[in-house]
Design an enzyme around this catalytic site. Structure first.
Site, mmCIF file in Angstrom:
data_model
loop_
_atom_site.group_PDB
_atom_site.id
_atom_site.type_symbol
_atom_site.label_atom_id
_atom_site.label_comp_id
_atom_site.label_asym_id
_atom_site.label_seq_id
_atom_site.Cartn_x
_atom_site.Cartn_y
_atom_site.Cartn_z
ATOM 1 N N ASP A 17 0.703 -1.264 0.047
ATOM 2 C CA ASP A 17 -0.022 -0.034 -0.019
ATOM 3 C C ASP A 17 0.810 1.272 -0.030
ATOM 4 O O ASP A 17 0.700 2.050 1.038
ATOM 5 C CB ASP A 17 -0.948 0.041 1.123
ATOM 6 C CG ASP A 17 -1.675 -1.270 1.499
ATOM 7 O OD1 ASP A 17 -2.435 -1.720 0.345
ATOM 8 O OD2 ASP A 17 -1.667 -1.908 2.575
ATOM 9 N N GLU A 186 -11.539 0.970 -2.765
ATOM 10 C CA GLU A 186 -10.848 1.399 -1.740
ATOM 11 C C GLU A 186 -9.523 2.252 -1.938
ATOM 12 O O GLU A 186 -9.170 2.495 -2.968
ATOM 13 C CB GLU A 186 -10.286 -0.274 -1.127
ATOM 14 C CG GLU A 186 -9.582 -1.021 -1.824
ATOM 15 C CD GLU A 186 -9.225 -2.169 -1.268
ATOM 16 O OE1 GLU A 186 -9.843 -2.411 -0.127
ATOM 17 O OE2 GLU A 186 -8.897 -3.301 -1.929
#
Length: 502
Positions: A17, A186
């Site tokens: 991420d 997301e």
């Protein structure tokens, strides 16, 4: 890699991420660290291709009791890094607690204590924006279905400019359920560009999805969307969330991750430009590139996050993280080289997946040989120490003190569903109480174990295939442990840890 080009991935290990920011001529990247400590790794680059690890922004996770044991799927999820008002800011979501932030005047700190900006279950992937045009501040975040009961939507807030509080209850500004074919939206990253509010966010799942772009004239919408990066006919599955950055020369680049099983989430660098219609075009017309021209930045010497460690003065390098918040006395500093780990007494002699006192680093994404020296000074029967590959399943090789006071070489493993470990090879004597331990990690994360107890390296046990944990790639680990009981159980000394390419 030839002169003038780079090859993906630029970070070939589990830097999950990623998000990136530029300050002057320097680029900084942070990534998820979940339940390991220290958390929030901080990487630096001047060319977007070569990165070094310069520190961490979070020494310990809170609450202390919650992270006293390994929590591989909790903790720090999908941080965002920004630079505003002469400070660095990192926001992240803890799916069980809410949105946190820390900030610092310099990348190496000192960083503030974690501050809870918004409390709640399932709040993940937050990203702030300070709008220089209006002076207002905003925050966007996603939702984790496992905690909130819903996902596939992004919620926006007005935020106090000091980054401490939100000024409203929030509004769903992008609802993925209303976009045909979109699911698991997301990882939003929020920007201001060319008079638009922009959200770059992935959807479709970590291993199978795509990267989307959303734009609106107003922060609260309505937003229109495009798919701007997808696998197409490449071998880059995902490709998943990341961040946009602009160089001093005005070039645009996008860093994102690709899920690679036991190797975790490796980081790719994609060229980015703007179409005549004003939309970002990432990669090669929306497909990930494998090899590309380097960014127009001053050339830099090759560099990568460290793996090797001589443990000078008993200190371990920045690449190591504990499996949970550490306690005092797990590692002892001293005047010579070598890592001295206390054989921590453990109730029930738990397996390695449950032990907090395991020192870990990321499994490299290319075939390699991991090797370390070990001397077991643990004095009680059952004291043991070793080198491990950790995931849902794990394997380790090391030394153990037995009832008659001698030391033997042991090699053990446990399958993902197993509650106890088993021998992978018959134990053999280690008469000097020391050994050189080795794990050869080949293609497909297939691991071959070996050890030298004084008569040369000898292979041990069958091939073991490393496995990921939930959200986390496999880890290399060093540990020392002893059965529960009174008194000090001694220690283990590790020397000259090396990871060499095969």
């Amino acid at each position: 890699m030839t002169h003038g080009t780079y090859r993906n991935p630029v970070l070939n290990a589990d830097w999950s991420d990623p998000d990136v920011v530029r300050v002057g001529d320097d680029f900084y990247l942070t990534a998820s660290s979940f339940g390991r400590a220290p958390g929030l790794p901080l990487l630096h680059s001047r060319d977007l291709v070569h990165w070094t690890l310069v520190g961490h922004a979070l020494e310990r996770l809170e609450p202390e009791d919650e992270f006293a044991s390994p929590r591989h799927d909790r903790g720090v999820w999908a941080p965002s890094i920004r630079h505003h008002d002469d400070r660095f800011w990192i926001f992240w979501g803890d799916p069980d607690q809410g949105v946190f932030q820390v900030n610092a005047p310099e990348i190496r700190g000192p960083w503030t204590a974690p501050h809870l900006v918004k409390e709640g279950k399932g709040l993940i992937d937050p990203c702030p924006l300070w709008d220089d045009e209006t002076g207002e501040a905003y925050l966007v975040h996603a939702w984790a279905r496992s905690r909130a009961g819903a996902n596939n939507r992004l919620t926006g807030h007005r935020m106090h400019p000091d980054g401490t509080t939100l000024l409203d209850e929030g509004k769903v500004i992008v609802d993925g359920d209303r976009i045909p074919g979109w699911f698991t939206l997301e990882g939003p990253k929020l920007y201001r560009h060319d008079g638009w509010f922009w959200i770059l966010a992935p959807a479709g799942g970590v291993e199978t999805g795509w990267q989307g772009a959303f734009r609106s004239r107003g922060f609260f919408g309505p937003y229109e969307e495009r798919i701007v990066l997808e696998q197409k006919d490449t071998d880059v599955n995902g490709p998943h969330q990341g961040g946009w950055v602009r160089t001093p020369a005005g070039e645009d680049w996008f860093l994102h991750f690709q899920q690679r099983g036991a190797y975790g989430r490796v980081v790719h660098l994609q060229p980015m430009r703007w179409s005549e219609a004003g939309w970002p075009v990432i990669g090669d017309e929306g497909a990930p590139v494998a090899v590309h021209r380097r960014p127009d930045l001053p050339p830099q010497p090759p560099a990568a996050p460290a793996t090797d460690d001589d443990f000078p003065g008993g200190r371990y390098g920045r690449q190591w993280q504990w499996a949970a918040n550490p306690q005092g006395g797990w590692a002892t500093q001293h005047s010579a080289d070598g890592l001295r780990l206390t054989c921590v007494r453990s109730a029930g002699h738990r397996d390695l997946r449950e032990l907090p006192n395991v020192l870990t680093q990321r499994l490299p994404g290319t075939p390699c040989l991991a090797e370390v020296g070990l001397r077991l000074d643990g004095t009680v029967p059952g004291a043991r120490a070793g080198l491990a590959v950790l995931g849902d399943a794990f394997g380790w090789i090391g030394l153990e003190r037995v009832a008659d006071g001698t030391v033997r070489l042991v090699h053990r493993f446990a399958e993902a569903a197993a509650v106890t470990e088993r021998d992978a090879e018959h134990p053999r004597p280690a008469t000097e109480g020391q050994a050189r331990l080795r794990i050869e990690i080949g293609p497909g994360a297939r691991c071959r174990f070996a050890a030298d107890t004084g008569d040369g390296f000898r292979p041990s046990g069958p091939v073991f295939t490393a496995t990921p944990w939930r959200w986390v790639g496999a880890l290399l680990g060093l540990f020392a442990v002893a059965p529960e009981g009174p008194g000090h159980a001694g220690a283990a000394a590790f020397t000259r840890f090396r990871v060499d390419p095969l």
